[in-house]
Design an enzyme around this catalytic site. Structure first.
Site, short mmCIF file in Angstrom:
data_model
loop_
_atom_site.label_atom_id
_atom_site.label_comp_id
_atom_site.label_asym_id
_atom_site.label_seq_id
_atom_site.Cartn_x
_atom_site.Cartn_y
_atom_site.Cartn_z
CG ASP A 1 -2.38 -0.07 0.85
OD1 ASP A 1 -2.66 -0.44 -0.30
OD2 ASP A 1 -3.24 0.25 1.68
CG ASP B 1 -6.07 -6.05 14.78
OD1 ASP B 1 -6.93 -5.22 15.15
OD2 ASP B 1 -4.86 -5.91 15.05
#
Length: 430
Positions: free
Chosen positions: A44, A197
């Site tokens: 990214d 997460d």
């Protein structure tokens, strides 16, 4: 096992040139049948030079016979969650059953898959196998030693106990293996908070999936060694869970298997800050507020010593750890409030800078002894205000008090001043 049963993901989220080779190399060197392993590198980064270097590194491993898929995006929407979500939408992923996830600075040992996948094969109800972290730069400075103490407690107590009692514990975002069926069943990766997460882990837990923590399997990685990077990381880790609780409050309350344990991530910061930094100082200024010694000293000291026992080699740093954690509780409490109220910085995502284990890499430039950052970046006003408050209470107690709280208050004031002026962690030239 059918062909293509495993997908290994090395997640490179705008990482440093010092660490990407280690991460990609470790993922590609994993011991597993080559026709059943796909290494997907999610980059990214917005740095075109870095992208070219990462792609070149991937190509080197392709030439060695490893199936490496290098994936980039035209934007950074959703940050890490967005990159992971897009990565799982690739056609070649559909044949895979498991996904191992590693952040850019994580270096798994070659036998990582052989020590995690069997758990998933033996138990169809198991959705996640989480390994612990091993810090390669823990000795770099005092701040990294203190971080090691905190994270060792997290893994040795919070994760280990949650796994042993078959109750909820969070996914650490890396060094874990997910069953893809569990990921899809939980709704996939979502970018509504900065803790994608924990978001996935909570949703999977509410769906009935079980997790296991493998405490004797450690994956090497780095701790942030600059205070600026550490503050950004702690803001994300404290703000995210609070914001997630706000968004999932109804789902959690009305579900039988409520993973309420993650509320501790919010409450613990406030308890620490208000007790050590507000209640104790006020008890010095206001005679009507009396704290018995068992409450003020003995019980907190016993709990702290037991927590620090998870890192025996750092027991002599216990006092520094207490002072440092009390200072950071201010920052974490503020971040948790931002998350609950969805204030301005609620979705702030700043990549945690890692220096590539500078203490062991001779090719890196020497660390500067003095910071070269702007003064405005080093001064932390709230910490300085708290330092003045603590110092005032300490002097008052020394002059008029009958107890010896001034000893603690002077030390804590010093810690607030040191951190308030930015004299903590490793400094590197800009």
């Amino acid at each position: 096992m059918p062909v293509g049963e495993l997908l290994s993901v090395s997640c490179s989220i705008q990482t440093s040139t010092r660490v990407y080779k280690l991460s990609i190399g470790a993922a590609c060197a994993l011991s597993w049948p080559s026709d059943r392993l796909i290494v997907q590198v999610l980059d990214d980064s917005t740095n075109e030079v870095l992208r070219a270097l990462v792609e070149l590194e991937c190509q080197k491993w392709v030439e060695k016979g490893v199936e490496v898929k290098y994936e980039t995006r035209n934007n950074r929407n959703g940050y890490k969650a967005g990159a992971l979500r897009d990565g799982l939408q690739k056609q070649y992923v559909q044949e895979c059953e498991f996904v191992a996830i590693f952040d850019a600075d994580f270096q798994p040992d070659k036998d990582f898959l052989w020590r995690t996948i069997p758990y998933l094969l033996e138990n169809a109800e198991l959705g996640l196998v989480q390994a612990r972290w091993k810090f390669v730069n823990a000795n770099e400075c005092l701040m990294t030693r203190l971080q090691e103490m905190s994270l060792d407690y997290h893994f040795s107590v919070e994760q280990e106990v949650g796994s042993s009692m078959y109750s909820f514990f969070g996914f650490n975002g890396t060094a874990g293996v997910w069953r893809l069926k569990a990921v899809y069943d939980a709704g996939g990766w979502k970018d509504r908070t900065t803790v994608e997460d924990m978001d996935l882990a909570v949703r999977a837990s509410l769906k009935g999936w079980k997790f296991v923590f493998v405490g004797d399997l450690a994956v090497k990685n780095e701790l942030p060694s600059t205070f600026k990077a550490y503050r950004y990381q702690q803001h994300r880790w404290s703000c995210g869970p609070a914001n997630l609780f706000r968004k999932m409050m109804k789902e959690i309350i009305f579900c039988e298997a409520r993973p309420l344990i993650f509320l501790l991530f919010i409450i613990a910061h406030w308890v620490t800050f208000f007790f050590y930094c507000i209640i104790i100082p006020i008890s010095v200024l206001v005679p009507e507020v009396h704290l018995p010694k068992p409450i003020a000293i003995y019980i907190p000291a016993t709990i702290t010593i037991l927590n620090a026992a998870c890192t025996p080699r750092s027991m002599h740093l216990l006092v520094f750890w207490i002072l440092f954690e009390n200072v950071m509780s201010l920052h974490r409490s503020k971040a948790a409030i931002i998350g609950l109220l969805e204030a301005n910085r609620v979705n702030e995502w700043v990549v945690t800078e890692k220096l590539g284990n500078t203490s062991k890499q001779k090719c890196n430039a020497k660390i500067a002894k003095k910071p070269h950052s702007r003064i405005a970046e080093r001064i932390h006003v709230l910490e300085l205000i708290m330092g003045m408050f603590m110092l005032h209470c300490a002097i008052y107690n020394l002059l008029f008090g009958k107890d010896h709280f001034f000893v603690y208050l002077l030390l804590q004031a010093g810690a607030f001043f040191i951190i308030g002026f930015g004299h903590v962690g490793t400094f590197v030239p800009n």
